[in-house]
Design a protein around this motif. Sequence first.
Motif, PDB file in Angstrom:
ATOM      1  N   LEU A  55     -88.784 -50.949  79.279  1.00 39.50           N
ATOM      2  CA  LEU A  55     -88.213 -50.691  77.974  1.00 39.50           C
ATOM      3  C   LEU A  55     -88.679 -50.285  76.732  1.00 39.50           C
ATOM      4  O   LEU A  55     -88.697 -49.422  75.674  1.00 39.50           O
ATOM      5  N   HIS A  56     -89.772 -51.330  76.734  1.00 35.58           N
ATOM      6  CA  HIS A  56     -90.446 -51.495  75.886  1.00 35.58           C
ATOM      7  C   HIS A  56     -91.622 -51.794  76.796  1.00 35.58           C
ATOM      8  O   HIS A  56     -91.843 -52.861  77.753  1.00 35.58           O
ATOM      9  N   GLN A  57     -93.368 -51.860  76.649  1.00 34.65           N
ATOM     10  CA  GLN A  57     -94.728 -52.165  76.602  1.00 34.65           C
ATOM     11  C   GLN A  57     -95.571 -52.040  75.540  1.00 34.65           C
ATOM     12  O   GLN A  57     -95.885 -51.174  74.968  1.00 34.65           O
ATOM     13  N   SER A  58     -96.169 -53.539  75.491  1.00 33.63           N
ATOM     14  CA  SER A  58     -97.046 -53.876  74.374  1.00 33.63           C
ATOM     15  C   SER A  58     -98.913 -52.794  74.619  1.00 33.63           C
ATOM     16  O   SER A  58     -98.688 -52.982  76.001  1.00 33.63           O
ATOM     17  N   GLY A  59     -99.425 -53.062  74.090  1.00 31.53           N
ATOM     18  CA  GLY A  59    -101.032 -52.698  74.284  1.00 31.53           C
ATOM     19  C   GLY A  59    -101.585 -53.765  73.941  1.00 31.53           C
ATOM     20  O   GLY A  59    -101.106 -54.230  74.116  1.00 31.53           O
ATOM     21  N   GLY A  60    -102.964 -53.076  72.951  1.00 30.29           N
ATOM     22  CA  GLY A  60    -103.781 -54.098  73.602  1.00 30.29           C
ATOM     23  C   GLY A  60    -104.110 -54.741  71.799  1.00 30.29           C
ATOM     24  O   GLY A  60    -105.044 -55.562  71.780  1.00 30.29           O
ATOM     25  N   GLN A  61    -103.248 -54.785  71.395  1.00 31.15           N
ATOM     26  CA  GLN A  61    -102.982 -55.080  69.693  1.00 31.15           C
ATOM     27  C   GLN A  61    -101.571 -56.075  69.504  1.00 31.15           C
ATOM     28  O   GLN A  61    -101.298 -56.658  70.545  1.00 31.15           O
ATOM     29  N   GLU A  62    -101.543 -56.507  68.184  1.00 32.56           N
ATOM     30  CA  GLU A  62    -100.367 -57.920  68.239  1.00 32.56           C
ATOM     31  C   GLU A  62     -99.088 -56.763  67.817  1.00 32.56           C
ATOM     32  O   GLU A  62     -99.093 -55.755  67.556  1.00 32.56           O
ATOM     33  N   ASP A  63     -98.612 -57.782  68.495  1.00 31.83           N
ATOM     34  CA  ASP A  63     -96.756 -57.204  68.206  1.00 31.83           C
ATOM     35  C   ASP A  63     -95.320 -57.469  68.326  1.00 31.83           C
ATOM     36  O   ASP A  63     -95.982 -59.251  68.819  1.00 31.83           O
ATOM     37  N   MET A  64     -94.614 -56.554  67.337  1.00 31.76           N
ATOM     38  CA  MET A  64     -93.631 -58.285  67.625  1.00 31.76           C
ATOM     39  C   MET A  64     -92.559 -57.468  67.617  1.00 31.76           C
ATOM     40  O   MET A  64     -92.267 -56.136  67.251  1.00 31.76           O
ATOM     41  N   PHE A  65     -91.708 -57.739  68.859  1.00 33.73           N
ATOM     42  CA  PHE A  65     -91.187 -56.223  69.647  1.00 33.73           C
ATOM     43  C   PHE A  65     -89.759 -56.481  69.706  1.00 33.73           C
ATOM     44  O   PHE A  65     -89.343 -57.438  71.117  1.00 33.73           O
ATOM     45  N   PRO A  66     -88.918 -56.478  68.654  1.00 37.28           N
ATOM     46  CA  PRO A  66     -87.401 -57.101  68.882  1.00 37.28           C
ATOM     47  C   PRO A  66     -86.918 -56.084  70.280  1.00 37.28           C
ATOM     48  O   PRO A  66     -87.395 -54.661  69.871  1.00 37.28           O
ATOM     49  N   ILE A  67     -85.652 -56.166  70.817  1.00 34.12           N
ATOM     50  CA  ILE A  67     -85.016 -55.331  71.191  1.00 34.12           C
ATOM     51  C   ILE A  67     -83.588 -55.987  72.019  1.00 34.12           C
ATOM     52  O   ILE A  67     -83.717 -56.867  72.176  1.00 34.12           O
ATOM     53  N   GLU A  68     -82.218 -54.721  71.946  1.00 31.49           N
ATOM     54  CA  GLU A  68     -81.277 -55.301  72.333  1.00 31.49           C
ATOM     55  C   GLU A  68     -81.474 -54.750  73.436  1.00 31.49           C
ATOM     56  O   GLU A  68     -81.275 -53.931  73.713  1.00 31.49           O
ATOM     57  N   ILE A  69     -80.595 -55.975  74.423  1.00 28.31           N
ATOM     58  CA  ILE A  69     -80.067 -56.121  76.135  1.00 28.31           C
ATOM     59  C   ILE A  69     -78.999 -55.460  75.435  1.00 28.31           C
ATOM     60  O   ILE A  69     -78.008 -56.236  75.217  1.00 28.31           O
ATOM     61  N   ASP A  70     -77.877 -55.457  76.876  1.00 33.08           N
ATOM     62  CA  ASP A  70     -76.813 -55.297  77.234  1.00 33.08           C
ATOM     63  C   ASP A  70     -76.757 -55.926  78.610  1.00 33.08           C
ATOM     64  O   ASP A  70     -76.604 -55.431  79.774  1.00 33.08           O
ATOM     65  N   LEU A  71     -76.303 -57.149  78.867  1.00 34.85           N
ATOM     66  CA  LEU A  71     -76.295 -58.388  80.375  1.00 34.85           C
ATOM     67  C   LEU A  71     -75.017 -57.907  80.788  1.00 34.85           C
ATOM     68  O   LEU A  71     -74.727 -57.622  82.216  1.00 34.85           O
ATOM     69  N   SER A  72     -74.127 -56.624  80.082  1.00 35.88           N
ATOM     70  CA  SER A  72     -72.974 -56.057  81.266  1.00 35.88           C
ATOM     71  C   SER A  72     -73.702 -55.004  82.289  1.00 35.88           C
ATOM     72  O   SER A  72     -72.930 -55.195  82.747  1.00 35.88           O
ATOM     73  N   MET A  73     -74.824 -54.173  81.962  1.00 40.88           N
ATOM     74  CA  MET A  73     -75.497 -53.791  82.520  1.00 40.88           C
ATOM     75  C   MET A  73     -75.651 -54.553  83.736  1.00 40.88           C
ATOM     76  O   MET A  73     -75.813 -54.063  84.937  1.00 40.88           O
ATOM     77  N   VAL A  74     -76.057 -55.629  83.496  1.00 40.87           N
ATOM     78  CA  VAL A  74     -76.701 -56.972  84.851  1.00 40.87           C
ATOM     79  C   VAL A  74     -75.721 -56.622  85.698  1.00 40.87           C
ATOM     80  O   VAL A  74     -75.550 -56.438  86.492  1.00 40.87           O
ATOM     81  N   ARG A  75     -74.331 -57.297  85.077  1.00 44.22           N
ATOM     82  CA  ARG A  75     -73.226 -57.367  86.262  1.00 44.22           C
ATOM     83  C   ARG A  75     -72.550 -56.259  86.776  1.00 44.22           C
ATOM     84  O   ARG A  75     -72.190 -56.294  87.211  1.00 44.22           O
ATOM     85  N   ARG A  76     -72.324 -54.954  86.176  1.00 40.73           N
ATOM     86  CA  ARG A  76     -72.810 -53.959  86.601  1.00 40.73           C
ATOM     87  C   ARG A  76     -73.221 -53.287  87.897  1.00 40.73           C
ATOM     88  O   ARG A  76     -72.185 -52.910  88.868  1.00 40.73           O
ATOM     89  N   GLN A  77     -74.328 -53.511  87.466  1.00 38.30           N
ATOM     90  CA  GLN A  77     -75.006 -53.050  88.884  1.00 38.30           C
ATOM     91  C   GLN A  77     -74.174 -54.663  89.991  1.00 38.30           C
ATOM     92  O   GLN A  77     -75.510 -53.935  90.855  1.00 38.30           O
ATOM     93  N   ARG A  78     -74.538 -55.475  89.845  1.00 41.80           N
ATOM     94  CA  ARG A  78     -74.981 -56.334  90.692  1.00 41.80           C
ATOM     95  C   ARG A  78     -73.482 -56.613  91.497  1.00 41.80           C
ATOM     96  O   ARG A  78     -73.272 -56.785  92.639  1.00 41.80           O
ATOM     97  N   GLU A  79     -72.336 -55.987  90.964  1.00 43.22           N
ATOM     98  CA  GLU A  79     -71.721 -55.010  91.462  1.00 43.22           C
ATOM     99  C   GLU A  79     -71.246 -54.001  92.182  1.00 43.22           C
ATOM    100  O   GLU A  79     -71.074 -54.380  93.433  1.00 43.22           O
ATOM    101  N   THR A  80     -72.033 -52.571  91.521  1.00 43.77           N
ATOM    102  CA  THR A  80     -71.953 -51.583  92.524  1.00 43.77           C
ATOM    103  C   THR A  80     -72.998 -51.141  92.914  1.00 43.77           C
ATOM    104  O   THR A  80     -73.288 -50.332  93.447  1.00 43.77           O
ATOM    105  N   GLY A  81     -74.316 -51.824  92.922  1.00 43.68           N
ATOM    106  CA  GLY A  81     -75.268 -51.743  93.009  1.00 43.68           C
ATOM    107  C   GLY A  81     -76.476 -50.476  92.320  1.00 43.68           C
ATOM    108  O   GLY A  81     -75.767 -49.866  91.808  1.00 43.68           O
ATOM    109  N   MET A  82     -77.382 -50.381  92.626  1.00 44.66           N
ATOM    110  CA  MET A  82     -78.301 -49.640  91.290  1.00 44.66           C
ATOM    111  C   MET A  82     -78.063 -48.513  91.481  1.00 44.66           C
ATOM    112  O   MET A  82     -78.176 -47.769  92.481  1.00 44.66           O
ATOM    113  N   LYS A  83     -77.729 -47.566  90.349  1.00 42.30           N
ATOM    114  CA  LYS A  83     -77.313 -45.851  90.465  1.00 42.30           C
ATOM    115  C   LYS A  83     -76.148 -45.645  91.085  1.00 42.30           C
ATOM    116  O   LYS A  83     -76.431 -44.923  92.144  1.00 42.30           O
ATOM    117  N   GLY A  84     -75.510 -46.832  91.960  1.00 43.10           N
ATOM    118  CA  GLY A  84     -74.156 -47.078  92.753  1.00 43.10           C
ATOM    119  C   GLY A  84     -75.005 -46.958  94.303  1.00 43.10           C
ATOM    120  O   GLY A  84     -74.610 -46.920  95.452  1.00 43.10           O
TER     121      GLY A  84
END
Length: 372
Positions: free
Chosen positions: A217-246
């Motif tokens: 979702l994000h990868q920094s380079g070789g310089q200073e970086d502050m990277f806020p990012i919003e994740i969705d934990l329901s994606m984890v729960r869904r994938q653990r139940e149905t598998g990655m991409k089903g």
Amino acid sequence: MTPFAIAGVQMYVHALESNVAGMLQRLDILMTRFPWTQMVLFSELAPFGPLDQFALPPENETLEIFQAAALKHRIWLIPGSLFLKDPEDGRVYNTSVVINPEGEIIRRYAKMFPFRPYEAGIAAGTDFCVFDVPEVGRFGLSICYDMWFPETTRQLSSQGVEVLLHPVLTGTTDRDAELAIARATAVQFQCYVIDVNGLGAGGIGKSCVVDPTSMVLHQSGGQEDMFPIEIDLSMVRRQRETGMKGLGQVLKSFRDRSTDFSIYDRNSGTDAYLNTLGPLEVPQQGSRAGLFVDVPAQRVPDVPAFKGHDATPGFTQPQPEFAPEPLANETAGTAAIHAHAPAAVPAVPTAATPNPHVKPGTLAGTGEPSSG
């Protein structure tokens, strides 16, 4: 949907002076620019750098400063890690703390796999770190080299961890391999991986955020970086139940396994091969460890210049001169070439009777009208 905003701070780390003031400054800037951030993670050993000579007691003023910062901004704060010395046995641990928005330290975690043999003298922790963010989900913490051992993440994911927080200090040529491990860990254990490296004495950067499908979702380079990012934990729960991409439901498959692994029983003898690998130590110059056949370097013999003569390296001896052999008949292979006059081209005879004149509209030789 269960959104949660996490920010990583990739910053320059000094080895011989405190970085605490710089961390607080960057934290203030981050929260001013991105006030919706709910959790902040710094890199491994960010407060004082990689030297254990700056080890502190378990209770110290630096931790109190970070507690006040978490309370000030009402955030979850993991200020990387720092060396803490046990007052009872004097052992030093690479320790991270988890501070909640009320400014309370709710967990301490000592790195389980110090980067030995290079981190000699650092003791290994034995307790896992799992904590819950109310109404959001379950988080786990591992430090740098810990993730190279999938058993650590296996333990955390089996306890329900959905987000793996991973502060690192990697300034070596294996950083790209570490990034590959971060992606593999995310998809193998169907969790988010928040991997934060430092700069300078704190690493070579390339921090990353990976989702449960191994997508970066994000990868920094070789310089200073502050990277806020919003994740969705329901994606984890869904994938653990149905598998990655089903597809693969790896946690369930491991749960329903038909075998246990004797390698984890130290008395089974299954790991006998590992005992043949020699001591865990820093390689020395010219080391041939692991090379089962010791073949000394050999000089390739010189090839004789021609049959019947000894080899002469570099052709230092005089070589025979070869003179061209004269031909017995200088005219051999040649023939006299005589010039011939070109043959006369016969003239084309003219027609005895010229073509008769044809009137328009008549067939030649008939006088009949044409059909055209």
